[in-house]
Structures are given as C-alpha cells and as structure tokens.
Design a protein around this motif. Structure first.
Motif, mmCIF file in Angstrom:
data_model
loop_
_atom_site.group_PDB
_atom_site.id
_atom_site.type_symbol
_atom_site.label_atom_id
_atom_site.label_comp_id
_atom_site.label_asym_id
_atom_site.label_seq_id
_atom_site.Cartn_x
_atom_site.Cartn_y
_atom_site.Cartn_z
ATOM 1 N N GLU A 1 4.860 16.304 -0.857
ATOM 2 C CA GLU A 1 3.669 15.156 -1.546
ATOM 3 C C GLU A 1 4.636 13.559 -2.294
ATOM 4 O OE1 GLU A 1 0.586 16.388 -5.457
ATOM 5 O OE2 GLU A 1 3.185 16.261 -6.188
ATOM 6 N N ALA A 2 4.098 12.791 -2.046
ATOM 7 C CA ALA A 2 4.527 11.539 -2.512
ATOM 8 C C ALA A 2 3.520 10.209 -2.803
ATOM 9 C CB ALA A 2 5.610 10.888 -1.130
ATOM 10 N N THR A 3 3.906 9.325 -3.577
ATOM 11 C CA THR A 3 3.260 8.180 -3.764
ATOM 12 C C THR A 3 3.623 6.898 -3.655
ATOM 13 O OG1 THR A 3 4.052 7.715 -5.795
ATOM 14 C CG2 THR A 3 2.234 9.431 -5.982
ATOM 15 N N ILE A 4 2.298 6.484 -3.079
ATOM 16 C CA ILE A 4 2.927 4.447 -2.059
ATOM 17 C C ILE A 4 2.046 3.754 -2.874
ATOM 18 C CG2 ILE A 4 2.375 3.680 -0.131
ATOM 19 C CD1 ILE A 4 2.612 5.404 1.778
ATOM 20 N N LYS A 5 3.321 2.927 -3.901
ATOM 21 C CA LYS A 5 2.801 1.653 -4.783
ATOM 22 C C LYS A 5 1.863 0.804 -4.578
ATOM 23 C CE LYS A 5 3.816 -1.088 -8.735
ATOM 24 N NZ LYS A 5 4.886 -1.822 -10.072
ATOM 25 N N GLY A 6 2.083 0.226 -3.185
ATOM 26 C CA GLY A 6 1.369 -0.721 -2.483
ATOM 27 C C GLY A 6 2.098 -0.785 -1.133
ATOM 28 N N PRO A 7 1.223 -1.529 0.028
ATOM 29 C CA PRO A 7 1.433 -1.853 1.241
ATOM 30 C C PRO A 7 3.097 -2.434 1.149
ATOM 31 C CG PRO A 7 -0.553 -2.960 0.795
ATOM 32 C CD PRO A 7 -0.234 -2.677 -0.805
ATOM 33 N N GLU A 8 3.369 -2.829 0.802
ATOM 34 C CA GLU A 8 4.801 -3.561 0.581
ATOM 35 C C GLU A 8 5.542 -2.283 -0.283
ATOM 36 O OE1 GLU A 8 2.930 -5.039 -3.624
ATOM 37 O OE2 GLU A 8 2.684 -4.888 -1.878
ATOM 38 N N TYR A 9 5.265 -1.401 -0.510
ATOM 39 C CA TYR A 9 6.453 -0.319 -1.036
ATOM 40 C C TYR A 9 6.677 0.923 -0.180
ATOM 41 C CZ TYR A 9 6.148 -3.067 -5.490
ATOM 42 O OH TYR A 9 5.838 -4.281 -6.313
ATOM 43 N N GLU A 10 7.842 1.368 0.001
ATOM 44 C CA GLU A 10 7.526 3.171 0.429
ATOM 45 C C GLU A 10 7.399 3.869 -0.162
ATOM 46 O OE1 GLU A 10 9.073 3.260 3.583
ATOM 47 O OE2 GLU A 10 8.649 0.761 4.241
ATOM 48 N N PRO A 11 6.586 5.274 0.418
ATOM 49 C CA PRO A 11 6.621 5.372 -0.440
ATOM 50 C C PRO A 11 8.343 6.058 -1.551
ATOM 51 C CG PRO A 11 6.224 6.342 1.695
ATOM 52 C CD PRO A 11 7.529 4.975 1.645
ATOM 53 N N ARG A 12 7.049 6.984 -2.774
ATOM 54 C CA ARG A 12 8.127 7.720 -4.334
ATOM 55 C C ARG A 12 8.570 9.203 -3.529
ATOM 56 N NH1 ARG A 12 8.039 8.958 -9.249
ATOM 57 N NH2 ARG A 12 5.365 9.117 -9.011
ATOM 58 N N ILE A 13 9.195 9.931 -3.177
ATOM 59 C CA ILE A 13 8.383 11.297 -3.070
ATOM 60 C C ILE A 13 8.157 12.067 -4.166
ATOM 61 C CG2 ILE A 13 9.838 13.522 -1.756
ATOM 62 C CD1 ILE A 13 10.863 11.613 0.171
ATOM 63 N N LEU A 14 7.760 12.871 -4.391
ATOM 64 C CA LEU A 14 7.430 14.099 -5.344
ATOM 65 C C LEU A 14 8.172 15.502 -5.097
ATOM 66 C CD1 LEU A 14 3.937 12.635 -7.344
ATOM 67 C CD2 LEU A 14 5.901 11.721 -7.536
ATOM 68 N N PHE A 15 8.045 14.989 -4.418
ATOM 69 C CA PHE A 15 8.010 16.874 -3.671
ATOM 70 C C PHE A 15 7.784 17.096 -2.254
ATOM 71 C CE2 PHE A 15 6.915 21.049 -2.340
ATOM 72 C CZ PHE A 15 7.844 22.059 -2.567
ATOM 73 N N SER A 16 9.197 17.897 -2.036
ATOM 74 C CA SER A 16 9.448 17.772 -0.747
ATOM 75 C C SER A 16 10.267 18.924 -0.488
ATOM 76 C CB SER A 16 10.386 16.701 0.100
ATOM 77 O OG SER A 16 10.734 16.761 1.399
ATOM 78 N N ASP A 17 9.735 20.233 1.134
ATOM 79 C CA ASP A 17 9.881 20.998 1.237
ATOM 80 C C ASP A 17 11.736 21.556 1.455
ATOM 81 O OD1 ASP A 17 10.144 23.448 3.734
ATOM 82 O OD2 ASP A 17 9.201 24.671 1.875
ATOM 83 N N TYR A 18 12.248 22.082 1.549
ATOM 84 C CA TYR A 18 13.631 21.980 1.989
ATOM 85 C C TYR A 18 13.918 21.343 3.432
ATOM 86 C CZ TYR A 18 13.826 26.943 3.776
ATOM 87 O OH TYR A 18 13.790 28.055 4.247
ATOM 88 N N ARG A 19 12.849 21.917 4.807
ATOM 89 C CA ARG A 19 12.831 21.987 5.954
ATOM 90 C C ARG A 19 12.117 20.407 5.916
ATOM 91 N NH1 ARG A 19 10.543 26.142 9.208
ATOM 92 N NH2 ARG A 19 9.185 26.707 7.837
ATOM 93 N N VAL A 20 11.524 19.919 5.089
ATOM 94 C CA VAL A 20 10.455 19.263 5.803
ATOM 95 C C VAL A 20 11.663 17.555 5.411
ATOM 96 C CG1 VAL A 20 8.704 17.893 5.170
ATOM 97 C CG2 VAL A 20 8.521 19.777 4.945
ATOM 98 N N GLN A 21 11.542 16.738 6.414
ATOM 99 C CA GLN A 21 11.680 14.928 6.196
ATOM 100 C C GLN A 21 10.478 14.186 5.871
ATOM 101 O OE1 GLN A 21 15.476 14.183 7.742
ATOM 102 N NE2 GLN A 21 14.806 12.322 8.546
ATOM 103 N N PHE A 22 10.102 13.049 5.282
ATOM 104 C CA PHE A 22 9.583 12.280 5.655
ATOM 105 C C PHE A 22 10.414 11.629 6.863
ATOM 106 C CE2 PHE A 22 7.987 7.711 4.685
ATOM 107 C CZ PHE A 22 6.418 8.015 5.119
ATOM 108 N N ALA A 23 9.361 11.080 7.664
ATOM 109 C CA ALA A 23 9.119 10.191 9.400
ATOM 110 C C ALA A 23 8.237 8.920 9.627
ATOM 111 C CB ALA A 23 8.954 11.103 10.400
ATOM 112 N N GLY A 24 7.223 8.378 8.516
ATOM 113 C CA GLY A 24 7.590 7.408 8.405
ATOM 114 C C GLY A 24 7.149 6.111 8.118
ATOM 115 N N THR A 25 6.469 5.339 7.400
ATOM 116 C CA THR A 25 6.642 3.536 6.918
ATOM 117 C C THR A 25 4.917 3.619 6.264
ATOM 118 O OG1 THR A 25 7.702 1.511 7.155
ATOM 119 C CG2 THR A 25 7.043 2.866 9.159
#
Length: 234
Positions: free
Chosen positions: A91-115
């Motif tokens: 789970e994450a939030t993105i403030k706007g198009p010029e900001y990268e996500p702020r991660i709120l929760f992540s399972d230990y086997r999961v990694q964010f791979a986007g932008t």
C-alpha cells in the motif's frame, strides 16, 4: 422589420445547422472525462492478464493507471485474493505526478518496481511457491474523483516446470519456406547466368560473321584473280 431579440434565448435564434454544430462541439467539450459515469481514472494490468511462473522464482505483477483529470494523493494497493478474502500485500500513496510513492505497507517478499513518472505501480513478488497461485488485485483511489475506486485483476499460476511447447510444426514450416526461398534464389541466379552465356555466344557469332565479311571484301569475290601489274617495257 427585424424581430426583437431582447430577453430571448440566443440558442433559439440560431439556424438549424448552427445548432447542430454547436451541439456537437458542446458534446465534445463536455464528453470524455466530464461525461456522467465516465471513468477518468483507469487501472490496467496490460493485455496479458495472467502468467505462469516456476516455483521459487520472482514474478513481476504489472499495473499502470491513467487519469485525464489528473490525480492528487492517489492511494493504491496490491492485494492477494485468498478464497473470498483479500490479504494486503502493498500500500502506498502518490501526492502528485512529480512525486514518487510514499510506502505505507509492504509485505517482506514484495518490492515496488514502478515509478510515478510513467504512472507505473507494478510490484515484484519474490520466491513464489504453489500457495501464491491465484488472483492479485491492483487497486487505486483518486480523491479528485470523490474517492471512486478502480481495480484490475492479474492471475498467477505457479508450476513445478514450464510447459515445453511443441515446435515441430513451426520448424517444418520454416524449413519449407526457407527451402523454397533458397530454390527461388538459385533458379534466378541460374537463369541470369544462362541468359548471360547465351548473350555472349550471340556476340561471338556476330563478331565471327562480321570478320568473315570484311576479309571477303578485301580479297575480292571468290575465284577471281587479283590485278596483276603489267611489266613495263624498257
């Protein structure tokens, strides 16, 4: 005498063709994002919505979003559907198009791979096993749309070995096509060489005939005697 338009609707004084044109223009301007029921935010996992992965491998779960009215404080989640319940994975939030996500929760086997620069909210799931087979839901909510929710589903099947695709028919087709192309090339080259040889042979014959005619002309008609010089008398 011109009619008095004071207090009358401007639309009523337009000609029929003007009404049609302006009506179409108004529809285009108010359509798309602003039409009732239109989904200004769209979430997609791509054209291929399922994948097979080997047990113990890492898997990319793709997801992108688009918004024609923009977004602000976008919330997105990845969940795994186990039976009838959803287990939160990321789970994450993105403030706007010029900001990268702020991660709120992540399972230990999961990694964010986007932008956020390309509206990519994909994740990687590491070391998958057979229990990971099932449906994964990519979910997004845009406050600018009064928190309307949008989601897309991606299906993962974990296998012990990948299926071997029988390529016999493909190999036969490629071989036949390749053989035909090779035969055509050889045929065209052979034809060109034969035509070249024929042309050279004709040139040689014409040259011989021409040379024979020149010799006969210089020597005179066949069987005639050459002019003899008279012996001058002393």
């Amino acid at each position: 005498m011109k009619p008095d338009r004071t207090g009358s609707s401007l639309w009523s004084w337009l000609r029929p063709e003007e009404r049609i044109f302006k009506g179409l223009l108004l529809t285009l301007l108010l359509g798309g994002c602003w039409s009732p029921g239109a989904h200004s935010l769209e979430v997609s996992v791509g054209k291929v919505t399922s994948v097979e992965a080997l047990n113990g491998s890492d898997v990319l779960l793709p997801c992108t979003f688009s918004s024609c009215i923009g977004y602000e404080d976008l919330l997105f989640r990845w969940s795994y559907k186990r039976n009838s319940t959803l287990e939160l994975m990321f789970e994450a939030t993105i403030k706007g198009p010029e900001y990268e996500p702020r991660i709120l929760f992540s399972d230990y086997r999961v990694q964010f791979a986007g932008t956020s620069k390309s509206n990519n909210i994909s994740i990687i799931l590491f070391n998958v096993d057979f229990d990971d087979s099932g449906q994964y839901i990519c979910y997004a909510k845009n406050p600018k749309e009064k928190n309307r929710v949008h989601r897309a589903t991606y299906t993962l099947l974990v296998v012990s070995e990948m299926k071997v695709v029988d390529k016999t028919l493909t190999t036969i087709i490629v071989s036949v096509v390749g053989g035909l192309i090779g035969f055509l090339v050889v045929f065209l080259l052979g034809k060109k060489l034969i035509l070249f040889a024929i042309a050279k042979s004709r040139e040689r014959k014409e040259c011989l005939v021409s040379s024979s005619g020149i010799d006969n002309t210089e020597n005179g008609p066949t069987g005639s005697k050459g002019n003899t010089k008279q012996t001058s008398k002393a």
